[in-house]
Enzyme design. Structure first.
Site, PDB file in Angstrom:
ATOM      1  N   LYS A  11       0.783  -1.283  -0.044  1.00 55.22           N
ATOM      2  CA  LYS A  11       0.061   0.127   0.050  1.00 55.22           C
ATOM      3  C   LYS A  11       1.007   1.274  -0.090  1.00 55.22           C
ATOM      4  O   LYS A  11       0.553   2.375  -0.574  1.00 55.22           O
ATOM      5  CB  LYS A  11      -1.078   0.026   1.131  1.00 55.22           C
ATOM      6  CG  LYS A  11      -0.239   0.111   2.473  1.00 55.22           C
ATOM      7  CD  LYS A  11      -1.173   0.265   3.409  1.00 55.22           C
ATOM      8  CE  LYS A  11      -0.498   0.441   5.064  1.00 55.22           C
ATOM      9  NZ  LYS A  11       0.153   1.598   5.055  1.00 55.22           N
ATOM     10  N   THR A  12       1.910   1.351   0.649  1.00 49.43           N
ATOM     11  CA  THR A  12       2.735   2.250   0.698  1.00 49.43           C
ATOM     12  C   THR A  12       3.444   2.808  -0.763  1.00 49.43           C
ATOM     13  O   THR A  12       3.632   3.937  -1.095  1.00 49.43           O
ATOM     14  CB  THR A  12       4.270   2.212   1.634  1.00 49.43           C
ATOM     15  OG1 THR A  12       3.444   1.899   3.092  1.00 49.43           O
ATOM     16  CG2 THR A  12       4.899   3.413   1.725  1.00 49.43           C
ATOM     17  N   ASP A  35      -3.669   7.685   4.280  1.00 51.31           N
ATOM     18  CA  ASP A  35      -2.907   6.393   4.500  1.00 51.31           C
ATOM     19  C   ASP A  35      -3.759   5.742   5.967  1.00 51.31           C
ATOM     20  O   ASP A  35      -4.107   6.740   6.635  1.00 51.31           O
ATOM     21  CB  ASP A  35      -1.584   6.368   4.717  1.00 51.31           C
ATOM     22  CG  ASP A  35      -0.647   5.178   4.554  1.00 51.31           C
ATOM     23  OD1 ASP A  35      -1.541   4.085   4.231  1.00 51.31           O
ATOM     24  OD2 ASP A  35       0.447   5.191   4.809  1.00 51.31           O
ATOM     25  N   GLU A  36      -3.683   4.439   6.017  1.00 58.16           N
ATOM     26  CA  GLU A  36      -4.155   4.023   7.309  1.00 58.16           C
ATOM     27  C   GLU A  36      -5.541   4.311   7.733  1.00 58.16           C
ATOM     28  O   GLU A  36      -5.769   4.792   8.918  1.00 58.16           O
ATOM     29  CB  GLU A  36      -2.988   4.198   8.368  1.00 58.16           C
ATOM     30  CG  GLU A  36      -1.846   3.608   8.358  1.00 58.16           C
ATOM     31  CD  GLU A  36      -1.276   2.294   8.209  1.00 58.16           C
ATOM     32  OE1 GLU A  36      -2.655   1.505   8.401  1.00 58.16           O
ATOM     33  OE2 GLU A  36      -0.439   1.866   8.099  1.00 58.16           O
ATOM     34  N   GLN A  95      -6.931  -4.535  10.065  1.00 56.83           N
ATOM     35  CA  GLN A  95      -5.812  -3.987  11.095  1.00 56.83           C
ATOM     36  C   GLN A  95      -6.194  -2.955  12.054  1.00 56.83           C
ATOM     37  O   GLN A  95      -5.484  -1.981  12.192  1.00 56.83           O
ATOM     38  CB  GLN A  95      -4.536  -3.746   9.986  1.00 56.83           C
ATOM     39  CG  GLN A  95      -3.879  -4.846   9.583  1.00 56.83           C
ATOM     40  CD  GLN A  95      -2.583  -4.435   8.461  1.00 56.83           C
ATOM     41  OE1 GLN A  95      -1.705  -4.410   9.264  1.00 56.83           O
ATOM     42  NE2 GLN A  95      -2.745  -4.582   7.348  1.00 56.83           N
ATOM     43  N   ARG A 129       3.420  -9.477  10.963  1.00 59.83           N
ATOM     44  CA  ARG A 129       4.519  -8.818  10.988  1.00 59.83           C
ATOM     45  C   ARG A 129       5.784  -9.565  10.634  1.00 59.83           C
ATOM     46  O   ARG A 129       6.897  -9.240  10.408  1.00 59.83           O
ATOM     47  CB  ARG A 129       4.953  -8.077  12.424  1.00 59.83           C
ATOM     48  CG  ARG A 129       4.075  -7.362  12.920  1.00 59.83           C
ATOM     49  CD  ARG A 129       3.819  -5.963  12.235  1.00 59.83           C
ATOM     50  NE  ARG A 129       2.351  -6.406  11.571  1.00 59.83           N
ATOM     51  CZ  ARG A 129       1.937  -5.601  10.334  1.00 59.83           C
ATOM     52  NH1 ARG A 129       2.765  -4.630  10.089  1.00 59.83           N
ATOM     53  NH2 ARG A 129       0.929  -5.847   9.746  1.00 59.83           N
TER      54      ARG A 129
END
Length: 705
Positions: free
Chosen positions: A35-36, A220-221, A251, A587
């Site tokens: 996504k980044t 974002d997020e 998330q 992670r």
């Protein structure tokens, strides 16, 4: 890099998200799905292909570190420096708007920003003043923060009745807190967003100004936005409707901070033409890790369905170890880390140990020290939270804004200058009586002859010190700090380590202007903590968000720890706990170890533990289950490589959560939990009018309804 080069580096779904620039877009980006890359490439694409100036794109991230990385990546893609950008956190973006426009709300543009410790200090002072139990300050701060995140002012809270859980004492504290903030010309973190929204609500001309300035909005997020942040985005995007948000409902783990995963649903309702694109190819984890984490999160009912996949191969199986106690668990983790390190493929910085609550780190830290394994606890006391750093910053803030009462209380007798509690109480009394700041109250006392000459002399010396420091406020901040230390004699009684921290503060201020430096420091949060050096990282699940490691250990997979016992009575809380576990598992890039202990000391009490209910969801073919035999010394333990019965994924739960059962004595109830197996099977049932009863199934004579 030209547009074709940008597009060719993306997979089909990422490419589709990049090219969609006409109308609102929701990118549901699974963990590790790039996504980044999408959001940075999209920013670059808007500049190069749509010819938008960088000042017309409002891009929001959740940490300063992420914002800096985003700028750096975009510059690397474009091969040039970016100027006049609006890339930052919600708080930094709103701070920037308010620095220009806050006069419309009756504040001065040189307002100071209170961090969490400043907020706590002020609330404790107010609680003491109102004769309310001072130890409640953290809970009060959380309630006030949640009210602000929901855009509920003190006046609205007082007039709400029971709509927002009205509490008379809380209302008094909230009202007094906001009055004191305004008197000090100070804002806390939540004010930065709440007041920006209020500004746009009250001044349509200013809203239109910023709607016209920002031709495209990137967030974002998005799953971690609270209501006030959502409203800010909605208001800015309502004019042109050019909006792309990136997030993953799986998330969303900051509910305790006011984050609302339902903002995704709000977005769909407020923007009916919203296009949704799912990113499901994972570039981080092996397939076994994805299958295990995917099976767990699939149990959450209120989520957007996604199935992550990777071309990295299946990888090693996830390992679950059930150990006799928390000391054996810690020793096993430390010994395994040592073995992994000695094989040479991974360094210590490639390894992380995650846990639900901070107290779990004690045993782990002891075991790591015995094995001489270097480690760091991430998310502990940050550099800018250290006492000596906070003291120097308080001096700087008083120089910037002498009416900052919180900072003045901190430094008025630091270092000691003979201004005692009785004098401070007198200053507080004058301040409250006259409705003026503490600084003005000191000046008032000094101008009158009713006070002791000695007291007046000490207060005048303090005022003269602040005035002298204020006269050099335009000099480089590092020089101002040096002057503070010399004039006050602050460093004379400090240890070498604390003096070094002040030197580091001076270095961080090199070349900065005072207001800019204070803003930068005030807007730093624990989420900006970085992982540096070749050390194993220890952290909570919340701190681990956004990070990745080759090897991850998740500890304390036991009922009461994960899920945390406070979540048992709410389906929403349980789903959040499951998301926490999911975030922790994803992670891991290559190896994932899950551990639990049969006995653990929880809040000073040694108690028997049951394996976490989340383990029941894990597919048997993706995980290796190992139980360590109980023994005196860890080194003598012999692993029995067999499925742990109590945590076996093949075990069928006879009573599902939510089903109804009848008890011969208490009547019909709803099953809240079912755990154990065979003769040890137990069930927790909530009976109306009776409460929750934990029953052994073989004796309870329950009947399905």
């Amino acid at each position: 890099m030209n547009a074709r080069s940008l597009i060719n580096q993306l997979n089909p779904q990422q490419k589709e998200a990049l090219l969609h620039t006409d109308g609102p877009l929701l990118i549901l980006a699974g963990a590790g799905s790039g996504k980044t890359r999408v959001i940075t490439y999209k920013y670059a694409y808007l500049l190069k292909e749509k010819n938008l100036p960088s000042s017309s794109i409002f891009a929001v991230t959740f940490t300063n570190k992420a914002a800096d990385e985003m700028k750096s990546r975009i510059c690397s893609i474009l091969g040039c420096e970016l100027n006049h950008t609006w890339i930052g956190t919600f708080h930094s973006q709103c701070n920037r708007i308010l620095r220009s426009e806050i006069k419309a709300l009756g504040y001065s543009t040189d307002f100071v920003i209170y961090d969490e410790s400043d907020q706590h200090s002020l609330i404790r002072h107010i609680l003491k003043e109102l004769n309310i139990y001072e130890a409640l300050y953290k809970g009060v701060a959380t309630r006030i923060s949640n009210l602000k995140a929901s855009l509920i002012s003190p006046e609205e809270f007082i007039s709400s009745g029971d709509s927002y859980g009205f509490d008379e004492k809380l209302a008094k504290v909230y009202m007094r807190y906001q009055d004191e903030l305004k008197r000090c010309n100070a804002l806390d973190f939540d004010d930065l967003i709440m007041l920006t929204v209020r500004l746009f609500q009250e001044r349509e001309d200013l809203l239109k100004k910023y709607q016209e300035r920002f031709q495209y909005i990137l967030v974002d997020e998005f799953q971690d936005t609270n209501y006030s942040q959502y409203m800010l985005v909605k208001m800015l995007a309502s004019g042109h409707r050019q909006l792309s948000v990136v997030g993953d409902d799986d998330q969303s783990i900051y509910r305790f901070r006011g984050a609302e995963v339902r903002n995704i649903t709000r977005l769909e309702k407020d923007f009916p033409d919203l296009k949704i694109i799912k990113l499901e190819q994972n570039y981080r984890c092996t397939q076994n890790i994805l299958d295990v984490s995917g099976a767990v999160i699939a149990e959450n009912k209120s989520r957007k369905q996604k199935r992550l996949w990777t071309d990295r191969g299946r990888g090693d199986k996830v390992c679950f170890y059930w150990l006799p106690n928390e000391e054996d668990e810690a020793k096993y983790i430390a010994r395994t880390i040592r073995e992994i390190y000695l094989k040479g493929k991974y360094t210590y910085r490639d390894i992380a140990i995650l846990y639900r609550i901070n107290m779990q780190s004690r045993a782990i830290e002891e075991a790591l020290r015995k094995e001489r394994i270097p480690y760091r606890v991430v998310g502990g006391i940050g550099f800018y939270e250290r006492a000596e750093v906070k003291d120097i910053l308080a001096y700087l803030r008083i120089i910037q804004n002498p009416h900052d009462n919180v900072s003045l209380r901190r430094i008025i007798n630091t270092p000691p200058r003979g201004i005692g509690a009785a004098t401070i109480n007198k200053i507080e009394h004058v301040s409250k009586k006259e409705g003026i700041s503490l600084y003005d109250a000191i000046s008032d006392i000094c101008s009158k002859k009713s006070s002791s000459p000695t007291v007046v002399e000490r207060l005048r010396d303090f005022i003269e010190l602040i005035e002298r420091l204020s006269s050099i406020r335009t000099q480089p901040v590092s020089e101002v700090i040096k002057e503070i230390v010399e004039l006050t004699g602050y460093a004379e009684s400090l240890s070498e380590e604390r003096i070094q921290n002040i030197a580091e503060l001076m270095a961080s201020a090199e070349g900065a202007e005072l207001g800019e430096f204070l803003d930068r420091v005030s807007l730093i949060t624990r989420l900006d903590d970085s992982v540096e050096g070749d050390r194993v990282s220890l952290m909570t699940f919340h701190t681990a968000k956004g990070l990745e490691f080759s090897v991850v250990f998740i500890t304390g997979l036991e009922e009461g720890l994960l899920p945390y016992f406070k979540a048992f009575e709410s389906d929403e809380e349980l789903e959040e706990e499951r998301r926490l576990f999911y975030v922790g598992m994803t992670r891991a890039k290559d190896h994932l170890y899950l551990t639990g202990a049969k006995k653990r000391r929880v809040f000073s009490k040694l108690q028997d533990q049951e394996p976490s209910r989340f383990l029941f969801s894990i597919p048997k073919n993706c995980c290796r289950w190992v139980e360590k035999a109980i023994c005196k010394h860890y080194q003598e333990a012999t692993p029995k490589e067999k499925p742990r019965k109590a945590a076996s994924p093949a075990f069928k739960v006879p009573y599902k959560t939510g089903c109804r059962v009848r008890h011969p004595k208490w009547g019909v109830g709803v099953v809240r939990d079912c755990y154990g197996e065979g003769e040890d099977l137990k069930v927790a049932v909530n009976f109306p009018g009776v409460g929750v009863k934990r029953l052994a199934v073989k004796f309870a004579h329950l009947e399905r309804v």
